[in-house]
Enzyme design. Sequence first.
Site, PDB file in Angstrom:
ATOM      1  N   ASP A  11      37.370 -53.628  77.133  1.00  0.00           N
ATOM      2  CA  ASP A  11      37.809 -54.365  78.319  1.00  0.00           C
ATOM      3  C   ASP A  11      38.975 -55.235  77.852  1.00  0.00           C
ATOM      4  O   ASP A  11      38.785 -56.158  77.066  1.00  0.00           O
ATOM      5  CB  ASP A  11      36.635 -55.215  78.823  1.00  0.00           C
ATOM      6  N   TYR A 230      27.399 -64.565  73.460  1.00  0.00           N
ATOM      7  CA  TYR A 230      27.740 -63.468  74.356  1.00  0.00           C
ATOM      8  C   TYR A 230      29.168 -63.598  74.869  1.00  0.00           C
ATOM      9  O   TYR A 230      29.599 -64.657  75.272  1.00  0.00           O
ATOM     10  CB  TYR A 230      26.770 -63.455  75.543  1.00  0.00           C
ATOM     11  N   LYS A 233      28.828 -57.874  78.375  1.00  0.00           N
ATOM     12  CA  LYS A 233      27.914 -56.796  78.021  1.00  0.00           C
ATOM     13  C   LYS A 233      28.700 -55.724  77.276  1.00  0.00           C
ATOM     14  O   LYS A 233      29.927 -55.720  77.282  1.00  0.00           O
ATOM     15  CB  LYS A 233      27.260 -56.217  79.287  1.00  0.00           C
TER      16      LYS A 233
END
Length: 380
Positions: A11, A230, A233
């Site tokens: 991404d 994090y 995902k």
Amino acid sequence: MRTTLTVIKADIGSIGGHIKPSGKLRQTVEQFLKERGKTLLTDWYVSSTGDDIALLMSHCHGRDNADIHKLAWDAFVAGTQVAKEQGLYGAGQDLLKDAFSGNVRGLGPASCELEFDERPAEPFLFFAADKTDPGAYNLPLYLSFADPMHCAGLLLSPRLAKGFTFTIMDVSHTHGDRVIELNTPEELYDIACLLRDNQRFVIESVRARAGGEIAAAVSTSRLHNIAGTYTGKDDPVALVRTQGSFPATGEVLSPYRIGHYVAGTMRGSHNGPLMPSRLNATISFFDGPPVVTGAAFCVHEGRFTEAVDVFDHPFWDWVRLKVSEKAAEIRRQGFSGPAMLPYSELEYGGVVEKMKELDRKFVVRPESGAPAAKRARASR
Ligand code: F6R
Ligand code: MG
Ligand code: MG
């Protein structure tokens, strides 16, 4: 001919939130591969799934080749430049390290690779999923390689009946690759025992026991193991060879009709059903539902046919309706119970601070009728 298929995806920025990369970004990455990959690659295919852009490359340099991985990294760096110029959201998000070193594993992008001697006809499937994590492929791969309810070949083809070897990784182990190999059919229950925990145990690869040929590979990176916290995902990719000694294409696709619940969707912190979607799918409802796209190819002497969109068929429109119902249903209960992921899997750290704050405010109520000294101790 010995061929390697390498998928590397990241991404690096998208339009309107975490939805889809821009056309210009995609063209930039494609053009980069075309120019810089001329001597390295035999063929390539660039696609997007949600906010991720995936490079499928064929070549003859084997797995983990530093030049191939660097080419993909540099293509993403070039794409990130465009993402910044266009003001795309999350520009360069998955490029977690400043410099390339050796291969992309541990640097942010996800990758999976298959190396094999091409059969005279070599059909394979390339899957990419967004707003979920690598464990999303556990159930579909288990069902298509090990369950005759989905893979009729396990009953009807003597080659498939010999079973498959699953390599499963413990992705919570961060110092080196902790893996186990288990065989079907004898160790089916052991495999199921591990694969029920999609966040910890992830199928890394599958091999046919008849002939020992590699059948499937999945990206196993977990971004929070790389970044410490994090950052999103892991939006996994997978490659699956089909037909002959492997499940037929339709047997590999069959489990996707379930729309099983996977981790991901909004803020990477919920459970949602996996929706089989058309190539270059966007993301919508509640930053989801988690999507998986599938492209079928044949590769011959390293060259790809055009991609066939395996989920672009009226049957999958019906599945998508069912999956939408499942998505709406679990969303009705918002943050409660299984709708939201357990504490350890939440994508955002804010809740950790909140829990610390609340923890300080908890009191242990003194037992009624307890002696005064005990009551005093309990209230401390
Ligand atoms: C999940 C995902 C999105 C974002 C959400 C908020 O993996 O990418 O659901 O978490 O859109 O994004 P930020 O925090 O960037 O505003
Ligand atoms: Mg993202
Ligand atoms: Mg993504």
